[in-house]
Write an enzyme that holds these catalytic residues in place. Structure first.
Site, PDB file in Angstrom:
ATOM      1  N   TYR A  96      19.271  94.765 -65.738  1.00  0.00           N
ATOM      2  CA  TYR A  96      20.211  95.874 -65.964  1.00  0.00           C
ATOM      3  C   TYR A  96      20.762  96.399 -64.644  1.00  0.00           C
ATOM      4  N   GLU A 138      14.112  98.437 -75.909  1.00  0.00           N
ATOM      5  CA  GLU A 138      13.601  97.089 -75.621  1.00  0.00           C
ATOM      6  C   GLU A 138      12.124  97.138 -75.205  1.00  0.00           C
ATOM      7  N   ARG A 202      19.481  79.409 -77.758  1.00  0.00           N
ATOM      8  CA  ARG A 202      20.228  79.741 -78.976  1.00  0.00           C
ATOM      9  C   ARG A 202      19.243  80.343 -79.969  1.00  0.00           C
ATOM     10  N   TYR A 204      17.725  80.740 -83.802  1.00  0.00           N
ATOM     11  CA  TYR A 204      17.594  80.021 -85.080  1.00  0.00           C
ATOM     12  C   TYR A 204      16.734  80.859 -86.021  1.00  0.00           C
ATOM     13  N   SER A 205      17.269  81.123 -87.211  1.00  0.00           N
ATOM     14  CA  SER A 205      16.527  81.910 -88.200  1.00  0.00           C
ATOM     15  C   SER A 205      15.280  81.160 -88.610  1.00  0.00           C
ATOM     16  N   GLY A 282      26.673  77.443 -96.348  1.00  0.00           N
ATOM     17  CA  GLY A 282      26.329  76.549 -95.244  1.00  0.00           C
ATOM     18  C   GLY A 282      24.936  76.823 -94.705  1.00  0.00           C
ATOM     19  N   GLY A 284      23.886  79.367 -93.398  1.00  0.00           N
ATOM     20  CA  GLY A 284      23.458  80.743 -93.719  1.00  0.00           C
ATOM     21  C   GLY A 284      22.294  80.761 -94.700  1.00  0.00           C
ATOM     22  N   PRO A 287      17.902  81.864 -93.310  1.00  0.00           N
ATOM     23  CA  PRO A 287      17.072  83.072 -93.469  1.00  0.00           C
ATOM     24  C   PRO A 287      16.768  83.389 -94.930  1.00  0.00           C
ATOM     25  N   PHE A 410      25.957  84.469 -87.228  1.00  0.00           N
ATOM     26  CA  PHE A 410      25.335  83.481 -86.353  1.00  0.00           C
ATOM     27  C   PHE A 410      26.072  83.380 -85.026  1.00  0.00           C
TER      28      PHE A 410
HETATM   29  C1  LIG Z   1      20.848  85.542 -85.271  1.00  0.00           C
HETATM   30  C2  LIG Z   1      21.271  84.094 -85.309  1.00  0.00           C
HETATM   31  C3  LIG Z   1      20.635  83.204 -86.147  1.00  0.00           C
HETATM   32  C4  LIG Z   1      21.040  81.882 -86.198  1.00  0.00           C
HETATM   33  N1  LIG Z   1      20.403  81.026 -87.039  1.00  0.00           N
HETATM   34  C5  LIG Z   1      20.768  79.726 -87.087  1.00  0.00           C
HETATM   35  C6  LIG Z   1      20.096  78.802 -87.951  1.00  0.00           C
HETATM   36  O1  LIG Z   1      19.171  79.158 -88.674  1.00  0.00           O
HETATM   37  N2  LIG Z   1      20.499  77.508 -87.927  1.00  0.00           N
HETATM   38  C7  LIG Z   1      21.532  77.070 -87.146  1.00  0.00           C
HETATM   39  O2  LIG Z   1      21.844  75.875 -87.174  1.00  0.00           O
HETATM   40  N3  LIG Z   1      22.192  77.937 -86.333  1.00  0.00           N
HETATM   41  C8  LIG Z   1      21.825  79.225 -86.271  1.00  0.00           C
HETATM   42  N4  LIG Z   1      22.472  80.086 -85.424  1.00  0.00           N
HETATM   43  C9  LIG Z   1      23.533  79.536 -84.547  1.00  0.00           C
HETATM   44  C10 LIG Z   1      22.902  78.915 -83.301  1.00  0.00           C
HETATM   45  O3  LIG Z   1      22.292  79.915 -82.524  1.00  0.00           O
HETATM   46  C11 LIG Z   1      23.932  78.204 -82.414  1.00  0.00           C
HETATM   47  O4  LIG Z   1      24.993  79.068 -82.183  1.00  0.00           O
HETATM   48  C12 LIG Z   1      24.429  76.904 -83.039  1.00  0.00           C
HETATM   49  O5  LIG Z   1      23.344  75.999 -83.177  1.00  0.00           O
HETATM   50  C13 LIG Z   1      25.492  76.255 -82.144  1.00  0.00           C
HETATM   51  O6  LIG Z   1      24.966  76.121 -80.878  1.00  0.00           O
HETATM   52  P1  LIG Z   1      25.314  74.863 -79.973  1.00  0.00           P
HETATM   53  O7  LIG Z   1      24.653  75.062 -78.661  1.00  0.00           O
HETATM   54  O8  LIG Z   1      25.095  73.606 -80.683  1.00  0.00           O
HETATM   55  O9  LIG Z   1      26.873  75.018 -79.802  1.00  0.00           O
HETATM   56  P2  LIG Z   1      27.607  75.630 -78.532  1.00  0.00           P
HETATM   57  O10 LIG Z   1      27.559  74.674 -77.416  1.00  0.00           O
HETATM   58  O11 LIG Z   1      27.109  77.008 -78.324  1.00  0.00           O
HETATM   59  O12 LIG Z   1      29.100  75.672 -79.084  1.00  0.00           O
HETATM   60  C14 LIG Z   1      29.455  76.557 -80.129  1.00  0.00           C
HETATM   61  C15 LIG Z   1      30.791  76.111 -80.724  1.00  0.00           C
HETATM   62  O13 LIG Z   1      31.800  76.196 -79.736  1.00  0.00           O
HETATM   63  C16 LIG Z   1      32.491  74.946 -79.647  1.00  0.00           C
HETATM   64  N5  LIG Z   1      32.879  74.737 -78.237  1.00  0.00           N
HETATM   65  C17 LIG Z   1      32.067  74.553 -77.186  1.00  0.00           C
HETATM   66  N6  LIG Z   1      32.777  74.434 -76.042  1.00  0.00           N
HETATM   67  C18 LIG Z   1      34.069  74.546 -76.400  1.00  0.00           C
HETATM   68  C19 LIG Z   1      35.291  74.515 -75.678  1.00  0.00           C
HETATM   69  N7  LIG Z   1      35.310  74.363 -74.366  1.00  0.00           N
HETATM   70  N8  LIG Z   1      36.424  74.663 -76.376  1.00  0.00           N
HETATM   71  C20 LIG Z   1      36.423  74.836 -77.727  1.00  0.00           C
HETATM   72  N9  LIG Z   1      35.292  74.871 -78.465  1.00  0.00           N
HETATM   73  C21 LIG Z   1      34.141  74.743 -77.812  1.00  0.00           C
HETATM   74  C22 LIG Z   1      31.509  73.906 -80.111  1.00  0.00           C
HETATM   75  O14 LIG Z   1      32.176  72.776 -80.611  1.00  0.00           O
HETATM   76  C23 LIG Z   1      30.779  74.644 -81.186  1.00  0.00           C
HETATM   77  O15 LIG Z   1      31.487  74.559 -82.410  1.00  0.00           O
HETATM   78  C24 LIG Z   1      22.095  81.420 -85.358  1.00  0.00           C
HETATM   79  C25 LIG Z   1      22.712  82.317 -84.490  1.00  0.00           C
HETATM   80  C26 LIG Z   1      22.319  83.635 -84.460  1.00  0.00           C
HETATM   81  C27 LIG Z   1      23.003  84.580 -83.518  1.00  0.00           C
HETATM   82  C1  HEM Z   2      24.404  98.336 -70.781  1.00  0.00           C
HETATM   83  C2  HEM Z   2      24.181  97.055 -70.657  1.00  0.00           C
HETATM   84  C3  HEM Z   2      24.421  96.016 -71.702  1.00  0.00           C
HETATM   85  C4  HEM Z   2      25.210  96.040 -72.816  1.00  0.00           C
HETATM   86  C5  HEM Z   2      26.083  97.160 -73.322  1.00  0.00           C
HETATM   87  C6  HEM Z   2      25.066  94.764 -73.467  1.00  0.00           C
HETATM   88  C7  HEM Z   2      25.699  94.401 -74.637  1.00  0.00           C
HETATM   89  C8  HEM Z   2      25.473  93.230 -75.320  1.00  0.00           C
HETATM   90  C9  HEM Z   2      26.025  92.899 -76.595  1.00  0.00           C
HETATM   91  C10 HEM Z   2      26.950  93.780 -77.408  1.00  0.00           C
HETATM   92  C11 HEM Z   2      25.592  91.668 -76.932  1.00  0.00           C
HETATM   93  C12 HEM Z   2      25.929  90.880 -78.188  1.00  0.00           C
HETATM   94  C13 HEM Z   2      24.880  91.104 -79.247  1.00  0.00           C
HETATM   95  C14 HEM Z   2      25.186  90.279 -80.499  1.00  0.00           C
HETATM   96  O1  HEM Z   2      26.277  90.372 -81.021  1.00  0.00           O
HETATM   97  O2  HEM Z   2      24.331  89.548 -80.940  1.00  0.00           O
HETATM   98  C15 HEM Z   2      24.741  91.208 -75.868  1.00  0.00           C
HETATM   99  C16 HEM Z   2      24.124  89.977 -75.835  1.00  0.00           C
HETATM  100  C17 HEM Z   2      23.580  89.469 -74.680  1.00  0.00           C
HETATM  101  N1  HEM Z   2      23.328  90.162 -73.531  1.00  0.00           N
HETATM  102 FE1  HEM Z   2      23.703  92.079 -73.153  1.00  0.00          FE
HETATM  103  N2  HEM Z   2      24.220  93.988 -72.731  1.00  0.00           N
HETATM  104  C18 HEM Z   2      23.818  94.711 -71.645  1.00  0.00           C
HETATM  105  C19 HEM Z   2      22.947  94.288 -70.675  1.00  0.00           C
HETATM  106  C20 HEM Z   2      22.574  92.996 -70.492  1.00  0.00           C
HETATM  107  C21 HEM Z   2      21.835  92.505 -69.375  1.00  0.00           C
HETATM  108  C22 HEM Z   2      21.299  93.373 -68.243  1.00  0.00           C
HETATM  109  C23 HEM Z   2      21.716  91.169 -69.537  1.00  0.00           C
HETATM  110  C24 HEM Z   2      21.060  90.158 -68.624  1.00  0.00           C
HETATM  111  C25 HEM Z   2      21.503  89.874 -67.456  1.00  0.00           C
HETATM  112  C26 HEM Z   2      22.345  90.816 -70.789  1.00  0.00           C
HETATM  113  C27 HEM Z   2      22.408  89.563 -71.326  1.00  0.00           C
HETATM  114  C28 HEM Z   2      22.811  89.288 -72.612  1.00  0.00           C
HETATM  115  C29 HEM Z   2      22.737  87.972 -73.206  1.00  0.00           C
HETATM  116  C30 HEM Z   2      22.230  86.705 -72.516  1.00  0.00           C
HETATM  117  C31 HEM Z   2      23.213  88.098 -74.507  1.00  0.00           C
HETATM  118  C32 HEM Z   2      23.360  86.966 -75.548  1.00  0.00           C
HETATM  119  C33 HEM Z   2      24.713  86.360 -75.323  1.00  0.00           C
HETATM  120  C34 HEM Z   2      25.129  85.332 -76.357  1.00  0.00           C
HETATM  121  O3  HEM Z   2      24.380  84.995 -77.269  1.00  0.00           O
HETATM  122  O4  HEM Z   2      26.271  84.892 -76.242  1.00  0.00           O
HETATM  123  N3  HEM Z   2      22.847  91.949 -71.349  1.00  0.00           N
HETATM  124  N4  HEM Z   2      24.688  92.178 -74.902  1.00  0.00           N
END
Ligand SMILES: Cc1cc2nc3c(=O)[nH]c(=O)nc-3n(C[C@H](O)[C@H](O)[C@H](O)COP(=O)(O)OP(=O)(O)OC[C@H]3O[C@@H](n4cnc5c(N)ncnc54)[C@H](O)[C@@H]3O)c2cc1C
Ligand code: HEM
Length: 420
Positions: A96, A138, A202, A204-205, A282, A284, A287, A410
């Site tokens: 932070y 946290e 990433r 995963y549920s 899909g 979804g 969970p 997701f």
């Molecule tokens: C709370 C939560 C629960 C989840 N639960 C599940 C679950 O149970 N099962 C599951 O399968 N997933 C789940 N997900 C989703 C999962 O976390 C990943 O986001 C998913 O597997 C895709 O990740 P990835 O690294 O394969 O794709 P990433 O590399 O992250 O890419 C994401 C998308 O962006 C596209 N992309 C990447 N680079 C580019 C680019 N340069 N230009 C255009 N498009 C691009 C990719 O083709 C892809 O479609 C969950 C996510 C959350 C937040």
């Molecule tokens: C006041 C400070 C911060 C705010 C307001 C903030 C806000 C957020 C929000 C809104 C999300 C998305 C949550 C979701 O939709 O799931 C997120 C995810 C995240 N945050 Fe923060 N955050 C803060 C601080 C930090 C710090 C200090 C770090 C670490 C350096 C951090 C790293 C991340 C990462 C890695 C994710 C997940 C990103 C992803 O999945 O794409 N955040 N934060």
């Protein structure tokens, strides 16, 4: 330290300019921060940084917080999703400080002379109030996590296909210690090294009710946008982690896994018998399996509806759900929507109920699969964002209170924040 009246005003006065330059601030902030602290690349999702979802989410929260700085209590529930995600990614207090430093520097660069020393102090205070609220929550979550507050090594025990593109991974802790319980609906983060030399995590549920010996996740292959020419079809940006898990992580491999987290869950301590309606599309479904399994095990007579939409030939978890329905004929109701029905293979009433995408209006009130009359029914919705929006709108139009509809997105940011 709290802000005084003048500082509050200084912060609020600069919000319009910061909003206007939101994208620029985000790109300056992340570029400078990651240049000075390349180790943070291991924490951030590189795709969400590139497509701007993460920067937009962070900026929206900070500016929204600053605009409502006089009503802090009202904002707390909005933080639950991000605090859970931060904890599942091992974000700590020291991070932070880094974020605060580079964010205020980016504000200064964009505001120019409008960022007077007084304005800067006001913003530093505002950031520190927000950071304190987030790190406070946290700290509570990390306390609940106990000794497992960072990555824990798991061995993949087996990988089981659930459909052509969904695979379940059975994860066993390498230390052999019993696994802590979680609430059905929650997720874990999984961290793997990617070919670019970084680590990527990433979420995963968990797709099974809690058990002490293994956790199960179900991963969908994310192929990304397809590129087809006359001879072949290939993919422009295949998802980094999902493809890596499915193609390279076989039984016996080791992966780093976080403690379960997440604010989308069924509260199993609240043992009421209110009906539950699980609506997914899909992947979804993941969970929902955990919720359905937990409920049928611990509250076997509780009314529960399973409504799922699938484009796959093989509907994931279909046989498992058919078994649950057979075991609980009085309480477990199902409706499967299949948008691609295969002639000669699919049988109405057996492999699917409706040959279309999920359309809740098609469910007959006589079979009461939505429990709309009950008033206390809890709805859990998970799937693509447009699907969740349509389902929520439909339920709201039928008189369901927003507080009774829980959605799980997701992805990061936008949709997750909009629902609050
Ligand atoms: C709370 C939560 C629960 C989840 N639960 C599940 C679950 O149970 N099962 C599951 O399968 N997933 C789940 N997900 C989703 C999962 O976390 C990943 O986001 C998913 O597997 C895709 O990740 P990835 O690294 O394969 O794709 P990433 O590399 O992250 O890419 C994401 C998308 O962006 C596209 N992309 C990447 N680079 C580019 C680019 N340069 N230009 C255009 N498009 C691009 C990719 O083709 C892809 O479609 C969950 C996510 C959350 C937040
Ligand atoms: C006041 C400070 C911060 C705010 C307001 C903030 C806000 C957020 C929000 C809104 C999300 C998305 C949550 C979701 O939709 O799931 C997120 C995810 C995240 N945050 Fe923060 N955050 C803060 C601080 C930090 C710090 C200090 C770090 C670490 C350096 C951090 C790293 C991340 C990462 C890695 C994710 C997940 C990103 C992803 O999945 O794409 N955040 N934060």
């Amino acid at each position: 330290m709290a802000l005084n009246y003048k500082q509050t005003k200084l912060v609020k006065d600069t919000i319009p300019a910061l909003r206007e330059h939101g994208e620029r601030i985000a790109s300056i902030f992340y570029r400078n921060m990651l240049r000075a602290h390349p180790e943070l690349n291991n924490y951030f999702n590189s795709v969400n940084l590139k497509n701007g979802r993460q920067p937009r989410a962070l900026t929206a929260v900070i500016l929204g917080f600053a605009a409502n700085i006089n009503n802090l209590a009202e904002q707390v529930p909005k933080f639950e999703r991000m605090c859970n995600k931060h904890c599942s990614l091992s974000i700590r207090l020291e991070h932070y400080e880094i974020v605060g430093e580079y964010l205020i520097r980016a504000y200064a660069e964009v505001l120019g002379p409008a960022m007077t020393p007084e304005v800067q102090v006001a913003w530093e205070r505002a950031y520190s109030v927000l950071a304190k609220m987030l790190t406070g929550r946290e700290a509570q979550l990390y306390k609940q996590f106990g000794s497992w507050s960072s990555w824990r090594k798991f061995r993949v025990d087996k990988v089981v296909p659930e459909s052509a593109d969904i695979y379940s991974f059975y994860l066993v802790p390498q230390d052999g210690e019993p696994l802590p319980s979680f609430l059905p609906g929650q997720y874990v983060s999984v961290q793997v090294p990617t070919p670019d030399g970084h680590l990527q995590a990433r979420q995963y549920s968990l797709s099974e009710a809690w058990r002490p010996d293994y956790y199960r996740i179900s991963v969908k292959r994310d192929e990304g946008p397809a590129y087809a020419n006359a001879v072949s079809k290939s993919y422009l940006h295949p998802g980094a982690v999902s493809n890596l898990l499915i193609d390279r992580v076989a039984a016996g491999a080791a992966v780093d896994v976080s403690h379960p987290a997440g604010e989308f869950f069924l509260d199993t301590k609240e043992t009421g018998a209110r009906p539950l309606v699980l609506i997914s599309a899909g992947i979804g479904v993941a969970p929902m399996v955990s919720i359905a399994n937990a409920v049928t095990q611990s509250q076997p007579g509780r009314p529960i509806s399973w409504i799922h939409g699938s484009r796959s030939e093989q509907v994931p978890f279909h046989d498992h759900v058919a078994r649950l329905r057979a075991q609980h004929p009085a309480s477990f109701r199902t409706a499967v929507f299949k948008s691609r029905v295969v002639e000669g293979v699919d049988v109405p009433g057996v492999t699917y109920d409706f040959a279309s995408r999920v359309d809740l209006a098609r469910l007959s009130p006589d079979e009461d699969r939505l429990f709309l009359e009950h008033g206390g029914t809890e709805y859990f919705v998970c799937g693509p964002e447009a699907f969740m929006r349509d389902v929520s709108l439909y339920l709201r139009a039928q008189g369901v209170a927003g507080a009774h509809i829980k959605i799980e997105t997701f992805s990061t940011g936008d949709a997750a924040l909009e629902q609050k």
